[in-house]
Design an enzyme around this catalytic site. Structure first.
Site, PDB file in Angstrom:
ATOM      1  N   GLU A   8       0.877  -1.188   0.000  1.00 30.59           N
ATOM      2  CA  GLU A   8       0.000   0.000   0.000  1.00 30.59           C
ATOM      3  C   GLU A   8       0.902   1.221   0.000  1.00 30.59           C
ATOM      4  O   GLU A   8       1.000   1.951   0.988  1.00 30.59           O
ATOM      5  CB  GLU A   8      -0.953   0.030   1.201  1.00 30.59           C
ATOM      6  CG  GLU A   8      -2.037   1.098   0.986  1.00 30.59           C
ATOM      7  CD  GLU A   8      -2.901   1.396   2.184  1.00 30.59           C
ATOM      8  OE1 GLU A   8      -3.498   0.455   2.738  1.00 30.59           O
ATOM      9  OE2 GLU A   8      -2.980   2.586   2.546  1.00 30.59           O
ATOM     10  N   ASP A 293       2.394   2.040   3.837  1.00 28.69           N
ATOM     11  CA  ASP A 293       1.553   3.201   3.497  1.00 28.69           C
ATOM     12  C   ASP A 293       2.426   4.435   3.286  1.00 28.69           C
ATOM     13  O   ASP A 293       2.052   5.549   3.631  1.00 28.69           O
ATOM     14  CB  ASP A 293       0.466   3.476   4.548  1.00 28.69           C
ATOM     15  CG  ASP A 293      -0.750   4.205   3.964  1.00 28.69           C
ATOM     16  OD1 ASP A 293      -0.709   4.588   2.776  1.00 28.69           O
ATOM     17  OD2 ASP A 293      -1.729   4.399   4.692  1.00 28.69           O
TER      18      ASP A 293
HETATM   19 ZN    ZN Z   1      -2.775   4.373   1.715  1.00 33.80          ZN
END
Ligand code: ZN
Length: 330
Positions: A8, A293
């Protein structure tokens, strides 16, 4: 741990930056934080250096939220998706093909075009699936089309044929549906609103019958599945008790069946061992994937936590690398 895979991980493009007004995000998230994020979204060498120093071998990158999902004009959105996939392939993946892979951007404003673009991205660019930032605006920014809704099934038909995963990534709730957060603007996005929006979207998919029609679909959720490992047992319990058994919606099986068979989750942005252990116990260790992330989070923070988390070394290898390698045939 060396050789980790993360999935991600976000980028932007000059085209996306020219269309997206980031002033709201800067106001909510802080100017200095967003300046650092914006710089890192557009470059590659710092990303590769951070991967090297964090034991990350491969990053699967994707366009940052909300991307194509927020474009109001259908033709513009379709063209945007195509240009985005070409740009990411040429300027990011093409420069580091051993280190970077990508999820395709698709424009569900036209499910037919999204299906065609996914096929092109997978077959021509070698992309690993799609990442979709929640609901799609069509016409104006207070409309939403969720992924369980009938027009979108034409897209799912292609996903099932191609047999590639779809990452369901958060976006902020519809502007007209933020009364709950009024007075607390920092709750609208990643701190809280993302999880509420995306977990509910995932439940819609489970109740829609989509996974009965296409049992091989694979959905990936970030942020330890947005809280679902903890909340799903209560959801199922209450659905069973409600309305003489019709609480299951259009689905043939209980939500826990779909969660265990059609979903994976990642640790993106949620670096907490007790939550990880609960997730493993609900979905099984084979469906848990390490992620950071980046650049909203630091690869170092993610890796320092994960490399020392109190789990077995066998589980660390599965979550850190081999589960993702199997899922993506890497
Ligand atoms: Zn994200």
């Amino acid at each position: 741990m060396k050789g980790k895979i993360v999935l991600e991980e976000h980028v932007t493009t000059p085209l996306n930056n020219s269309l997206w007004d980031a002033s709201g995000e800067a106001a909510r998230n802080g100017k200095a934080y967003m300046e650092n994020v914006d710089k890192r979204l557009l470059e590659t060498e710092q990303r590769i250096a951070d991967m090297d120093s964090s034991g990350i071998a491969t990053s699967v990158i994707s366009l940052t939220s909300p991307g194509a999902q927020s474009l109001l004009d259908v033709n513009q959105a379709v063209d945007f998706a195509r240009q985005t996939n070409d740009y990411i392939t040429e300027h990011y993946v093409g420069k580091h093909p051993q280190r970077l892979k990508a999820f395709a951007t698709v424009a569900l404003q036209s499910p037919r075009a999204a299906a065609d673009e996914l096929e092109r991205a997978v077959k021509q660019h070698g992309m690993l699936g799609a990442l979709i930032n929640g609901y799609t605006n069509i016409g104006d920014n207070n409309t939403a089309q969720y992924l369980d809704e009938q027009p979108v099934w034409e897209f799912w038909d292609k996903v099932a044929q191609l047999n590639v995963p779809v990452y369901l990534h958060p976006r902020e709730p519809l502007p007209s549906q933020r009364r709950l957060y009024e007075g607390y603007p920092s709750l609208v996005g990643s701190a809280w609103g993302f999880a509420h929006e995306t977990a509910t979207h995932a439940i819609r998919l489970m109740l829609s019958g989509l996974f009965d029609r296409y049992p091989n679909l694979t959905i990936i959720l970030g942020h330890l599945a947005e809280g679902l490992p903890l909340m799903l047992p209560r959801l199922e319990h209450r659905l069973n008790m409600q309305r003489e058994g019709v609480g299951l919606g259009n689905a043939e099986k209980p939500v826990s069946h779909y969660f265990s068979n059609n979903f994976y989750l990642t640790t993106a942005g949620h670096f907490h061992t007790k939550g990880l252990l609960d997730s493993i116990s609900e979905i099984g260790v084979d469906r848990v994937l390490f992620s950071a992330d980046y650049p909203y989070e630091s690869m170092h923070t993610a890796s320092e936590w994960f490399d020392k988390a109190l789990i077995s070394e066998n589980d660390r290898i599965k979550i850190g690398r081999t589960n993702a390698a199997r899922l993506f045939n890497l």
